[in-house]
Design a protein around this motif. Sequence first.
Motif, PDB file in Angstrom:
ATOM      1  N   LEU A 154       0.831  -1.206   0.000  1.00 27.61           N
ATOM      2  CA  LEU A 154       0.000   0.000   0.000  1.00 27.61           C
ATOM      3  C   LEU A 154       0.867   1.258   0.000  1.00 27.61           C
ATOM      4  CD1 LEU A 154      -2.548  -1.081   2.769  1.00 27.61           C
ATOM      5  CD2 LEU A 154      -2.811  -1.279   0.280  1.00 27.61           C
ATOM      6  N   ASN A 155       0.303   2.339  -0.485  1.00 21.66           N
ATOM      7  CA  ASN A 155       0.969   3.632  -0.351  1.00 21.66           C
ATOM      8  C   ASN A 155       1.029   3.982   1.130  1.00 21.66           C
ATOM      9  OD1 ASN A 155       1.454   4.505  -3.092  1.00 21.66           O
ATOM     10  ND2 ASN A 155      -0.761   4.670  -3.303  1.00 21.66           N
ATOM     11  N   THR A 156       2.023   4.756   1.504  1.00 21.80           N
ATOM     12  CA  THR A 156       2.115   5.206   2.890  1.00 21.80           C
ATOM     13  C   THR A 156       1.125   6.338   3.135  1.00 21.80           C
ATOM     14  OG1 THR A 156       3.797   6.884   2.455  1.00 21.80           O
ATOM     15  CG2 THR A 156       4.592   4.632   2.982  1.00 21.80           C
ATOM     16  N   ILE A 157       0.863   6.611   4.403  1.00 18.96           N
ATOM     17  CA  ILE A 157       0.007   7.738   4.764  1.00 18.96           C
ATOM     18  C   ILE A 157       0.614   9.036   4.245  1.00 18.96           C
ATOM     19  CG2 ILE A 157      -0.816   9.101   6.732  1.00 18.96           C
ATOM     20  CD1 ILE A 157      -1.233   6.401   8.225  1.00 18.96           C
ATOM     21  N   ALA A 158       1.928   9.170   4.358  1.00 18.82           N
ATOM     22  CA  ALA A 158       2.594  10.380   3.856  1.00 18.82           C
ATOM     23  C   ALA A 158       2.403  10.524   2.344  1.00 18.82           C
ATOM     24  CB  ALA A 158       4.081  10.361   4.211  1.00 18.82           C
ATOM     25  N   MET A 159       2.518   9.417   1.630  1.00 20.14           N
ATOM     26  CA  MET A 159       2.359   9.455   0.175  1.00 20.14           C
ATOM     27  C   MET A 159       0.939   9.885  -0.200  1.00 20.14           C
ATOM     28  SD  MET A 159       3.919   8.975  -2.707  1.00 20.14           S
ATOM     29  CE  MET A 159       5.309   7.919  -2.338  1.00 20.14           C
ATOM     30  N   LEU A 160      -0.051   9.352   0.480  1.00 17.98           N
ATOM     31  CA  LEU A 160      -1.439   9.707   0.183  1.00 17.98           C
ATOM     32  C   LEU A 160      -1.729  11.159   0.562  1.00 17.98           C
ATOM     33  CD1 LEU A 160      -3.084   6.385   1.352  1.00 17.98           C
ATOM     34  CD2 LEU A 160      -2.816   7.175  -1.015  1.00 17.98           C
ATOM     35  N   THR A 161      -1.119  11.617   1.639  1.00 17.31           N
ATOM     36  CA  THR A 161      -1.263  13.015   2.052  1.00 17.31           C
ATOM     37  C   THR A 161      -0.661  13.935   0.996  1.00 17.31           C
ATOM     38  OG1 THR A 161      -1.187  12.341   4.372  1.00 17.31           O
ATOM     39  CG2 THR A 161      -0.731  14.670   3.883  1.00 17.31           C
ATOM     40  N   PHE A 162       0.532  13.607   0.536  1.00 16.14           N
ATOM     41  CA  PHE A 162       1.187  14.386  -0.518  1.00 16.14           C
ATOM     42  C   PHE A 162       0.318  14.398  -1.782  1.00 16.14           C
ATOM     43  CE2 PHE A 162       3.709  14.496  -4.384  1.00 16.14           C
ATOM     44  CZ  PHE A 162       4.470  15.648  -4.217  1.00 16.14           C
ATOM     45  N   HIS A 163      -0.184  13.225  -2.154  1.00 16.35           N
ATOM     46  CA  HIS A 163      -0.980  13.051  -3.367  1.00 16.35           C
ATOM     47  C   HIS A 163      -2.221  13.953  -3.348  1.00 16.35           C
ATOM     48  CE1 HIS A 163      -2.779  10.803  -6.724  1.00 16.35           C
ATOM     49  NE2 HIS A 163      -3.860  10.652  -5.996  1.00 16.35           N
ATOM     50  N   ILE A 164      -2.945  13.945  -2.244  1.00 11.63           N
ATOM     51  CA  ILE A 164      -4.134  14.797  -2.138  1.00 11.63           C
ATOM     52  C   ILE A 164      -3.743  16.273  -2.187  1.00 11.63           C
ATOM     53  CG2 ILE A 164      -5.849  15.586  -0.434  1.00 11.63           C
ATOM     54  CD1 ILE A 164      -6.802  13.215  -2.081  1.00 11.63           C
ATOM     55  N   HIS A 165      -2.688  16.626  -1.469  1.00 18.40           N
ATOM     56  CA  HIS A 165      -2.246  18.018  -1.470  1.00 18.40           C
ATOM     57  C   HIS A 165      -1.833  18.468  -2.872  1.00 18.40           C
ATOM     58  CE1 HIS A 165       0.773  21.242  -1.257  1.00 18.40           C
ATOM     59  NE2 HIS A 165      -0.191  21.793  -0.559  1.00 18.40           N
ATOM     60  N   TYR A 166      -1.181  17.596  -3.611  1.00 23.70           N
ATOM     61  CA  TYR A 166      -0.712  17.911  -4.962  1.00 23.70           C
ATOM     62  C   TYR A 166      -1.881  18.410  -5.824  1.00 23.70           C
ATOM     63  CZ  TYR A 166       1.565  17.184  -9.507  1.00 23.70           C
ATOM     64  OH  TYR A 166       2.091  17.354 -10.775  1.00 23.70           O
TER      65      TYR A 166
ATOM     66  N   ARG B 202       1.028  22.513   4.962  1.00 21.68           N
ATOM     67  CA  ARG B 202       0.724  22.898   3.567  1.00 21.68           C
ATOM     68  C   ARG B 202      -0.664  22.405   3.181  1.00 21.68           C
ATOM     69  NH1 ARG B 202       6.098  20.882   0.955  1.00 21.68           N
ATOM     70  NH2 ARG B 202       7.501  22.463   1.704  1.00 21.68           N
ATOM     71  N   LEU B 203      -0.970  21.173   3.589  1.00 21.51           N
ATOM     72  CA  LEU B 203      -2.294  20.615   3.282  1.00 21.51           C
ATOM     73  C   LEU B 203      -3.394  21.452   3.929  1.00 21.51           C
ATOM     74  CD1 LEU B 203      -4.129  18.430   2.062  1.00 21.51           C
ATOM     75  CD2 LEU B 203      -3.703  17.065   4.134  1.00 21.51           C
ATOM     76  N   TRP B 204      -3.233  21.808   5.203  1.00 19.73           N
ATOM     77  CA  TRP B 204      -4.273  22.589   5.879  1.00 19.73           C
ATOM     78  C   TRP B 204      -4.401  23.990   5.266  1.00 19.73           C
ATOM     79  CZ3 TRP B 204      -5.482  18.258   6.916  1.00 19.73           C
ATOM     80  CH2 TRP B 204      -4.894  17.399   7.830  1.00 19.73           C
ATOM     81  N   THR B 205      -3.276  24.634   5.031  1.00 23.27           N
ATOM     82  CA  THR B 205      -3.288  25.986   4.469  1.00 23.27           C
ATOM     83  C   THR B 205      -3.905  25.999   3.077  1.00 23.27           C
ATOM     84  OG1 THR B 205      -1.347  26.609   5.752  1.00 23.27           O
ATOM     85  CG2 THR B 205      -1.833  27.946   3.804  1.00 23.27           C
ATOM     86  N   ASP B 206      -3.475  25.070   2.232  1.00 23.88           N
ATOM     87  CA  ASP B 206      -3.997  25.045   0.864  1.00 23.88           C
ATOM     88  C   ASP B 206      -5.448  24.561   0.816  1.00 23.88           C
ATOM     89  OD1 ASP B 206      -1.725  26.167  -0.162  1.00 23.88           O
ATOM     90  OD2 ASP B 206      -0.842  24.280  -0.830  1.00 23.88           O
ATOM     91  N   SER B 207      -5.854  23.743   1.775  1.00 26.84           N
ATOM     92  CA  SER B 207      -7.261  23.331   1.847  1.00 26.84           C
ATOM     93  C   SER B 207      -8.144  24.517   2.229  1.00 26.84           C
ATOM     94  CB  SER B 207      -7.444  22.195   2.853  1.00 26.84           C
ATOM     95  OG  SER B 207      -6.800  21.027   2.396  1.00 26.84           O
ATOM     96  N   GLU B 208      -7.673  25.340   3.160  1.00 22.36           N
ATOM     97  CA  GLU B 208      -8.410  26.557   3.519  1.00 22.36           C
ATOM     98  C   GLU B 208      -8.506  27.490   2.311  1.00 22.36           C
ATOM     99  OE1 GLU B 208     -10.097  27.352   6.151  1.00 22.36           O
ATOM    100  OE2 GLU B 208      -9.320  26.096   7.766  1.00 22.36           O
TER     101      GLU B 208
END
Length: 156
Positions: free
Chosen positions: A45-57, A96-102
């Motif tokens: 499986l992809n790692t949690i970090a990889m999936l987090t990066f992927h969504i943020h991308y 970055r994920l939280w900031t860009d999601s906002e």
Amino acid sequence: MSSALQLAKRFREVLLDGFWIANTNFKDQLSDVTWEQAVTNVDSLNTIAMLTFHIHYYIAGVANVLEGGDLEIKDQFSFDLPPIESAEQWEVLLNRLWTDSEKFTSLVEQLDDSKLDEVFVDEKYGTYKRNIDGMIEHAYYHLGQITLIKKMLTPL
């Protein structure tokens, strides 16, 4: 409530603060994940970090379009996570994920409903609405993966 506001609310729910659909969200699930857990492989499986990066991308890439820029992201690069070797690097990714999601939420809130039916960059991508809906659906898909991987990493 306008359609754009409804979409923004749904996006916010899956990323930042909602519990209605999945009884959780990205921020809730990732709040207690250590950097070591985030980079731990579970089988193939992809790692949690990889999936987090992927969504943020994708969030950052589509936000760029919503700000009037070009669509510069490419699927082939959506898993190109730089190594995470410390808690600080994991926190940078999360922030970055939280900031860009906002920012993404705010940009969607500002859209005129008429914009939702316009072509998103190129006809092959459909409309703005289709792409924003796709972002929400994509996020829920990977939220489910993260939740399961997290459970697999947590001792009973």
